[in-house]
Scaffold this active site. Structure first.
Site, PDB file in Angstrom:
ATOM      1  N   LYS A  29       0.868  -1.177   0.000  1.00 47.21           N
ATOM      2  CA  LYS A  29       0.000   0.000   0.000  1.00 47.21           C
ATOM      3  C   LYS A  29       0.908   1.231   0.000  1.00 47.21           C
ATOM      4  CE  LYS A  29      -1.939   3.043   2.081  1.00 47.21           C
ATOM      5  NZ  LYS A  29      -1.778   4.503   1.760  1.00 47.21           N
ATOM      6  N   CYS A  71      13.622  11.642   5.624  1.00 47.47           N
ATOM      7  CA  CYS A  71      13.682  11.363   7.061  1.00 47.47           C
ATOM      8  C   CYS A  71      15.115  11.565   7.550  1.00 47.47           C
ATOM      9  CB  CYS A  71      13.147   9.990   7.397  1.00 47.47           C
ATOM     10  SG  CYS A  71      13.916   8.693   6.492  1.00 47.47           S
ATOM     11  N   GLU A 128       9.900  17.488  14.266  1.00 45.88           N
ATOM     12  CA  GLU A 128      10.165  17.293  12.834  1.00 45.88           C
ATOM     13  C   GLU A 128       9.276  18.223  12.005  1.00 45.88           C
ATOM     14  OE1 GLU A 128       9.090  13.503  10.891  1.00 45.88           O
ATOM     15  OE2 GLU A 128      11.082  13.523  10.000  1.00 45.88           O
TER      16      GLU A 128
HETATM   17  C1  UN1 Z   1      14.145   8.506   3.652  1.00 42.47           C
HETATM   18  O1  UN1 Z   1      14.167   9.726   3.703  1.00 42.47           O
HETATM   19  O2  UN1 Z   1      13.130   7.889   4.051  1.00 42.47           O
HETATM   20  O3  UN1 Z   1      20.088   8.407   3.164  1.00 42.47           O
HETATM   21  C2  UN1 Z   1      15.210   7.653   3.079  1.00 42.47           C
HETATM   22  C3  UN1 Z   1      19.309   8.957   2.439  1.00 42.47           C
HETATM   23  C4  UN1 Z   1      18.584   8.162   1.376  1.00 42.47           C
HETATM   24  C5  UN1 Z   1      17.362   7.531   1.894  1.00 42.47           C
HETATM   25  C6  UN1 Z   1      16.469   8.388   2.706  1.00 42.47           C
HETATM   26  N1  UN1 Z   1      19.486   7.192   0.836  1.00 42.47           N
HETATM   27  O4  UN1 Z   1      19.036  10.138   2.547  1.00 42.47           O
END
Ligand code: UN1
Length: 490
Positions: free
Chosen positions: A174, A282, A379
């Site tokens: 999903k 993230c 965040e």
């Molecule tokens: C994400 O933001 O969920 O290290 C992953 C990094 C990428 C992956 C990020 N290779 O920023």
């Protein structure tokens, strides 16, 4: 041209059973892109049933053969890289060069996990009796449910489905409702690579489809990447059914800059990690922890560099920062900039929307931020950076470790002793030295401590842990009843 994105269940493209659809729009131009299937529990039930059936045979396909399907996926992704990347930029806004990087991560993962088809290492250990043999094997978990975000619409799903598939599981996926088109194109790649029908199923839609997947009794594992708020709900629901859950959630990642840092290097890395992907990773840098001796020079250099960044539509040549994904994301950024002002931080640059149409926001820096302010702890998921001044490495590490998240952190220093102390003391799942907080490679564990996750890791060998069950096997070849077999503690 408006397209249609359908579910893929049991090897067939089909609309939601109810016929419901939702619309997607390009966040840069606001043009309408697609009508996508709005699935509910009925569609999820169909997909899980198809996966359950397909699992019976897929688990018996020798792992090296399963790995070969993954190599075929890698080849097709290479061929279709440009097409998928352009679609990604249109659907979620990241600039084309970054979209290519996103697809490349999936290619890398497909080769890496394809190789697992010939490894998938278990182990043997000595056993207590003569003429007896013991070994530990990885078994597939069965039907696994994947719930993924829009910010890495190919890479992050690939981190989950490739290890799941090579281990012999059947998958129901999903994806985020922001990126149904790219999800459908990605699934088509697996089909074209020869993955048997029902082994990978796609259910498009919003929250209710995800909830139905989490609650389905035949789904043994849930792997989720997304917001902390949703992730914890998934965790709680799945716990009532005793499921295995892998969670990858928020971050509040920092770059520490010490007085002896290489300034030019630090400024480049900060700019890329904070404003690349419009801060919507993230792993994005959203805090700067800076020793006072280099504070002024760093702020000035950063302001100059950020003022040169080109914000715009990611398909246009030379654009470095795309839009935020949607109106809600833009409003969240605006809200946090207002919070930062109220908290008394200094707005060094940015702090406004950019462009006329589209969800664009200017790269933004707050200075004089204290560690307890909300903009230093929560965040934001946008191009907003909060600078916290500190006196020492020890204080920097303490500030870094004090937030509720623990994904990625970085230190810029030319002093190897300081660098190794930081490696020892930073409590995030990923640590960089003289490199920004983004750019994780697929052969190492990816994930975070504290509120970022629940102790699981993606990528690397560890990815298999989410999707396999250990099976301990004992073979007695003595042909007699050995005493210790009855009670080896006697
Ligand atoms: C994400 O933001 O969920 O290290 C992953 C990094 C990428 C992956 C990020 N290779 O920023």
């Amino acid at each position: 041209m408006t397209k249609t994105a359908l579910n893929f269940i049991g090897g067939k493209w089909q609309p939601a059973r109810s016929g419901a659809t939702f619309e997607t729009r390009n966040p840069a131009t606001l043009e309408m892109l697609a009508y996508a299937a709005q699935s509910d529990a009925d569609d999820v039930a169909d997909a899980v049933a198809a996966a359950k059936t397909a699992f019976r045979e897929w688990r018996l396909v020798p792992a090296p053969r399963r790995g070969e399907v993954l190599y075929a996926v890698a080849h097709l992704l290479e061929e279709r890289k440009e097409e998928l990347s352009r679609l990604m930029t249109q659907e979620m806004g990241k600039v084309l060069s970054e979209a290519r990087g996103d697809v490349q991560e999936a290619i890398d993962m497909a080769y890496y996990m394809g190789g697992e088809g010939r490894r998938m290492l278990g182990y043997t250990a000595p056993v207590e009796m003569p003429e007896k043999f013991g070994m530990a094997l990885r078994d597939p978990a069965g039907v696994v449910g994947l719930i993924t975000p829009w910010n890495f619409p190919v890479a992050v799903p690939s981190w989950k489905m490739l290890p799941a598939l090579v281990a012999g599981n059947a998958v129901v996926w999903k994806p985020s409702e922001e990126t149904p088109g790219v999800a459908a194109s990605f699934v088509q790649v697996f089909h074209d690579a020869g993955l048997p029908p029902g082994v990978l199923n796609l259910v498009l839609g919003a929250g209710p489809a995800g909830e139905a997947l989490v609650a389905h009794p035949d789904v043994r594992v849930i792997s989720f990447t997304g917001s902390t708020e949703t992730g914890l709900k998934v965790y709680a629901r799945a716990a009532t059914m005793g499921k295995k859950v892998a969670l990858e959630m928020g971050g509040k990642n920092a770059i520490i800059v010490l007085d002896d840092a290489n300034l030019e290097l630090a400024v480049k890395a900060i700019t890329w990690s904070a404003y690349g992907t419009t801060g919507q990773r993230c792993t994005a840098t959203s805090r700067l922890i800076v020793q006072r001796g280099i504070l002024r020079a760093l702020t000035d250099a950063l302001a100059e560099k950020a003022s040169m960044l080109r914000v715009g539509y990611g398909l246009e040549e030379g654009v470095e920062v795309g839009p935020l994904v949607n109106q809600k994301a833009l409003e969240k950024v605006e809200k946090y900039v207002a919070v930062g002002r109220e908290e008394g931080a200094t707005l060094a640059f940015g702090g406004t929307r950019a462009g006329d149409t589209g969800y664009f926001y200017a790269p933004t820096l707050f200075t004089n931020v204290s560690r307890n302010m909300r903009i230093a702890r929560e965040e934001i998921f946008g191009p907003v950076l909060s600078l916290v001044p500190v006196d020492s490495l020890e204080e920097a590490v303490e500030v870094n470790n004090s937030v509720a998240y623990g994904l990625s952190s970085s230190i810029f220093t030319e002093n190897i002793n300081q660098a190794f102390r930081a490696i020892r003391d930073l409590t995030t799942g990923i640590v960089y030295v003289n490199h920004g907080t983004t750019g994780a490679e697929i052969q190492f564990p990816f994930g975070g401590t504290r509120g970022t996750g629940n102790g699981m890791r993606e990528a690397g060998q560890t990815a298999l842990d989410s999707f396999t069950e250990w099976k301990a096997v004992y073979v007695d070849y003595s042909g007699r009843l050995q005493r210790a077999q009855i009670d080896n503690r006697e």
